[in-house]
Design a protein around this motif. Structure first.
Motif, PDB file in Angstrom:
ATOM      1  N   PHE A  79       0.856  -1.194   0.000  1.00  0.00           N
ATOM      2  CA  PHE A  79       0.000   0.000   0.000  1.00  0.00           C
ATOM      3  C   PHE A  79       0.888   1.238   0.000  1.00  0.00           C
ATOM      4  O   PHE A  79       2.049   1.184   0.432  1.00  0.00           O
ATOM      5  CB  PHE A  79      -0.897   0.020   1.239  1.00  0.00           C
ATOM      6  N   HIS A  80       0.318   2.369  -0.429  1.00  0.00           N
ATOM      7  CA  HIS A  80       1.154   3.559  -0.527  1.00  0.00           C
ATOM      8  C   HIS A  80       0.307   4.822  -0.622  1.00  0.00           C
ATOM      9  O   HIS A  80      -0.878   4.784  -0.937  1.00  0.00           O
ATOM     10  CB  HIS A  80       2.073   3.462  -1.746  1.00  0.00           C
ATOM     11  N   MET A  81       0.973   5.935  -0.370  1.00  0.00           N
ATOM     12  CA  MET A  81       0.357   7.259  -0.393  1.00  0.00           C
ATOM     13  C   MET A  81       0.210   7.792  -1.816  1.00  0.00           C
ATOM     14  O   MET A  81      -0.588   8.691  -2.062  1.00  0.00           O
ATOM     15  CB  MET A  81       1.238   8.194   0.442  1.00  0.00           C
ATOM     16  N   SER A  82       0.983   7.272  -2.738  1.00  0.00           N
ATOM     17  CA  SER A  82       1.159   7.699  -4.130  1.00  0.00           C
ATOM     18  C   SER A  82       2.358   8.624  -4.248  1.00  0.00           C
ATOM     19  O   SER A  82       2.627   9.438  -3.357  1.00  0.00           O
ATOM     20  CB  SER A  82      -0.080   8.355  -4.744  1.00  0.00           C
ATOM     21  N   ARG A  83       3.094   8.463  -5.338  1.00  0.00           N
ATOM     22  CA  ARG A  83       4.284   9.264  -5.650  1.00  0.00           C
ATOM     23  C   ARG A  83       5.316   9.199  -4.524  1.00  0.00           C
ATOM     24  O   ARG A  83       5.924  10.204  -4.163  1.00  0.00           O
ATOM     25  CB  ARG A  83       3.890  10.718  -5.941  1.00  0.00           C
ATOM     26  N   CYS A  84       5.491   7.990  -3.959  1.00  0.00           N
ATOM     27  CA  CYS A  84       6.355   7.864  -2.781  1.00  0.00           C
ATOM     28  C   CYS A  84       7.288   6.660  -2.852  1.00  0.00           C
ATOM     29  O   CYS A  84       7.814   6.220  -1.832  1.00  0.00           O
ATOM     30  CB  CYS A  84       5.508   7.792  -1.513  1.00  0.00           C
ATOM     31  N   GLY A  85       7.501   6.086  -4.036  1.00  0.00           N
ATOM     32  CA  GLY A  85       8.460   5.008  -4.183  1.00  0.00           C
ATOM     33  C   GLY A  85       7.891   3.608  -4.256  1.00  0.00           C
ATOM     34  O   GLY A  85       8.657   2.634  -4.315  1.00  0.00           O
ATOM     35  N   SER A  86       6.581   3.465  -4.294  1.00  0.00           N
ATOM     36  CA  SER A  86       6.002   2.116  -4.314  1.00  0.00           C
ATOM     37  C   SER A  86       6.318   1.375  -5.612  1.00  0.00           C
ATOM     38  O   SER A  86       6.411   0.137  -5.621  1.00  0.00           O
ATOM     39  CB  SER A  86       4.488   2.187  -4.111  1.00  0.00           C
ATOM     40  N   THR A  87       6.488   2.107  -6.715  1.00  0.00           N
ATOM     41  CA  THR A  87       6.823   1.445  -7.973  1.00  0.00           C
ATOM     42  C   THR A  87       8.210   0.822  -7.893  1.00  0.00           C
ATOM     43  O   THR A  87       8.454  -0.249  -8.456  1.00  0.00           O
ATOM     44  CB  THR A  87       6.744   2.438  -9.147  1.00  0.00           C
ATOM     45  N   LEU A  88       9.122   1.453  -7.169  1.00  0.00           N
ATOM     46  CA  LEU A  88      10.439   0.866  -6.958  1.00  0.00           C
ATOM     47  C   LEU A  88      10.322  -0.437  -6.179  1.00  0.00           C
ATOM     48  O   LEU A  88      10.981  -1.435  -6.506  1.00  0.00           O
ATOM     49  CB  LEU A  88      11.351   1.844  -6.214  1.00  0.00           C
ATOM     50  N   GLN A  91       9.123  -3.050  -8.533  1.00  0.00           N
ATOM     51  CA  GLN A  91      10.166  -3.454  -9.465  1.00  0.00           C
ATOM     52  C   GLN A  91      11.232  -4.332  -8.803  1.00  0.00           C
ATOM     53  O   GLN A  91      11.765  -5.242  -9.420  1.00  0.00           O
ATOM     54  CB  GLN A  91      10.815  -2.209 -10.072  1.00  0.00           C
ATOM     55  N   LEU A  92      11.533  -4.062  -7.538  1.00  0.00           N
ATOM     56  CA  LEU A  92      12.462  -4.922  -6.807  1.00  0.00           C
ATOM     57  C   LEU A  92      11.905  -6.335  -6.672  1.00  0.00           C
ATOM     58  O   LEU A  92      12.609  -7.325  -6.902  1.00  0.00           O
ATOM     59  CB  LEU A  92      12.751  -4.338  -5.429  1.00  0.00           C
ATOM     60  N   LEU A  93      10.635  -6.433  -6.316  1.00  0.00           N
ATOM     61  CA  LEU A  93      10.013  -7.755  -6.176  1.00  0.00           C
ATOM     62  C   LEU A  93       9.920  -8.465  -7.517  1.00  0.00           C
ATOM     63  O   LEU A  93      10.140  -9.675  -7.614  1.00  0.00           O
ATOM     64  CB  LEU A  93       8.631  -7.602  -5.550  1.00  0.00           C
ATOM     65  N   ALA A  94       9.591  -7.716  -8.580  1.00  0.00           N
ATOM     66  CA  ALA A  94       9.436  -8.312  -9.907  1.00  0.00           C
ATOM     67  C   ALA A  94      10.770  -8.704 -10.523  1.00  0.00           C
ATOM     68  O   ALA A  94      10.801  -9.516 -11.459  1.00  0.00           O
ATOM     69  CB  ALA A  94       8.707  -7.340 -10.830  1.00  0.00           C
ATOM     70  N   ALA A  95      11.879  -8.157 -10.021  1.00  0.00           N
ATOM     71  CA  ALA A  95      13.194  -8.506 -10.555  1.00  0.00           C
ATOM     72  C   ALA A  95      13.569  -9.949 -10.254  1.00  0.00           C
ATOM     73  O   ALA A  95      14.474 -10.500 -10.887  1.00  0.00           O
ATOM     74  CB  ALA A  95      14.254  -7.559  -9.989  1.00  0.00           C
ATOM     75  N   LEU A  96      12.880 -10.551  -9.276  1.00  0.00           N
ATOM     76  CA  LEU A  96      13.149 -11.940  -8.927  1.00  0.00           C
ATOM     77  C   LEU A  96      12.167 -12.833  -9.679  1.00  0.00           C
ATOM     78  O   LEU A  96      10.949 -12.752  -9.460  1.00  0.00           O
ATOM     79  CB  LEU A  96      13.002 -12.138  -7.418  1.00  0.00           C
ATOM     80  N   PRO A  97      12.634 -13.684 -10.584  1.00  0.00           N
ATOM     81  CA  PRO A  97      11.747 -14.465 -11.454  1.00  0.00           C
ATOM     82  C   PRO A  97      10.770 -15.365 -10.714  1.00  0.00           C
ATOM     83  O   PRO A  97       9.786 -15.818 -11.307  1.00  0.00           O
ATOM     84  CB  PRO A  97      12.720 -15.292 -12.307  1.00  0.00           C
ATOM     85  N   ARG A  98      11.010 -15.634  -9.436  1.00  0.00           N
ATOM     86  CA  ARG A  98      10.091 -16.496  -8.696  1.00  0.00           C
ATOM     87  C   ARG A  98       8.835 -15.759  -8.233  1.00  0.00           C
ATOM     88  O   ARG A  98       7.947 -16.366  -7.627  1.00  0.00           O
ATOM     89  CB  ARG A  98      10.808 -17.114  -7.504  1.00  0.00           C
ATOM     90  N   HIS A  99       8.748 -14.471  -8.501  1.00  0.00           N
ATOM     91  CA  HIS A  99       7.596 -13.679  -8.065  1.00  0.00           C
ATOM     92  C   HIS A  99       6.722 -13.258  -9.245  1.00  0.00           C
ATOM     93  O   HIS A  99       7.234 -12.906 -10.308  1.00  0.00           O
ATOM     94  CB  HIS A  99       8.052 -12.392  -7.359  1.00  0.00           C
TER      95      HIS A  99
END
Length: 330
Positions: A79-88, A91-99
């Protein structure tokens, strides 16, 4: 007769005649690695087969499919406030192929807001539909995949109790940022939730008549405050492992927090992947990361700054107080 939906994903849900209908897209082996779900769907639709061949079903068919093929387990909510780094974070989680990472997926949003446009829908139905959508999107299509993560839209934290009922015990985090900096970002390009019409005024502690004639910046400041307050209250009443994270933590501490909260077991191959993500702009990965804190502080209007301080600062400070206590588990 329900079509064979192996390899297909619910790309869009719309309402027809007061009932939700599901539009399916053939995904093949396409992973959800783009910053946002819709970008992956749009890219897939450039393929002739996915563009020319479509399926549409009822929501009941989606629910029936989920009973037979429930999909991989959900291991984390962002969850996030918006415009606060949640996309990063996504992307960190998606960088791992098991996710499998579902970043602001349109079908999830449609189901969460179904009570606004489907007559008589109950919370129980919304939970059933939500599990069915996530189950369909979280089908294992690669041998290494074993977990699903949901990065929600900013306003979805207003539905935190329902999401916790849908996915009990699942760890979650709430990201936030200095309200002046977030206001600056939205003054430059307003998100959909910063405009009247998307959100139920009751979720913001407002009567419908109060919104009429309210200046956009005041409305936006109150929306951001309501979102942060929902994250704060949810954290205080948490029934699952949870963390609060300020934007300034992301670069130095974000990976450690994610690893601890979501029990990630990193391998030697993961390190360069994650380092590469941290060095790039999360929303436009072809560009390097640049800290825009000072730029946002300069760009916000004096009126926007005053509204952010009035409505957002007290809740931001309360979030910081809770975060600094360092609690991880209930």
């Amino acid at each position: 007769m329900t079509p064979d939906l192996e390899g297909w994903m619910p790309a869009r849900i719309h309402v027809d005649g007061g009932q939700p209908r599901v539009d399916w897209c053939h995904m093949g082996g396409q992973r959800f690695t783009d910053p946002f779900f819709d970008e992956t769907i749009e890219r897939r639709l450039r393929h002739p087969f996915a563009l020319l061949f479509r399926h549409q079903t009822s929501m009941n068919a989606l629910v029936a499919r989920q009973a037979k093929k429930p999909g991989l387990p959900v291991r984390g909510l962002v969850f996030h406030m918006s415009r606060c780094g949640s996309t990063l974070v996504a992307q960190l989680l998606a960088a791992l192929p098991r996710h499998i990472v579902l970043s602001e997926a349109g079908p999830v949003d449609t189901v969460l807001r179904a009570h606004q446009y489907v007559p008589g829908v109950t919370d129980t139905q919304r939970i059933e539909w939500l599990r069915a959508v996530v189950g369909a999107l979280g089908q294992q299509r690669h041998p290494e995949e074993h977990a699903v993560f949901l990065k929600l839209d900013a306003w979805h934290v207003l539905e935190l109790p329902l999401l916790q009922r849908a996915f009990p015990g699942v760890p979650w985090m709430f990201l936030y940022r200095d309200p002046v900096e977030v206001m600056a970002s939205h003054q430059n390009h307003r998100g959909a939730h910063m405009l009247p019409g998307l959100l139920n005024p009751a979720h913001l502690g407002l009567e419908p008549g109060q919104i009429e004639g309210m200046p956009l910046d005041e409305y936006g400041a109150r929306v951001l405050a309501a979102i942060c307050d929902a994250g704060l209250q949810g954290y205080r009443a948490r029934t699952a492992p949870a963390r609060l994270m300020d934007y300034r933590q992301l670069q130095p501490e974000g990976l450690r927090v994610l690893t601890e909260l979501f029990a990630l077991e990193l391998t030697a191959e993961d390190t360069p992947r994650l380092r590469d993500v941290l060095e790039r702009n999360a929303k436009n990965p072809v560009l390097p990361f640049e800290d825009d804190t000072e730029e946002k502080a300069r760009r916000v209007t004096s009126h926007g700054r005053a509204l952010a301080e009035q409505w957002g600062r007290p809740i931001h400070d309360a979030l910081e107080t809770e975060r600094l206590r360092g609690d991880v588990v209930p």
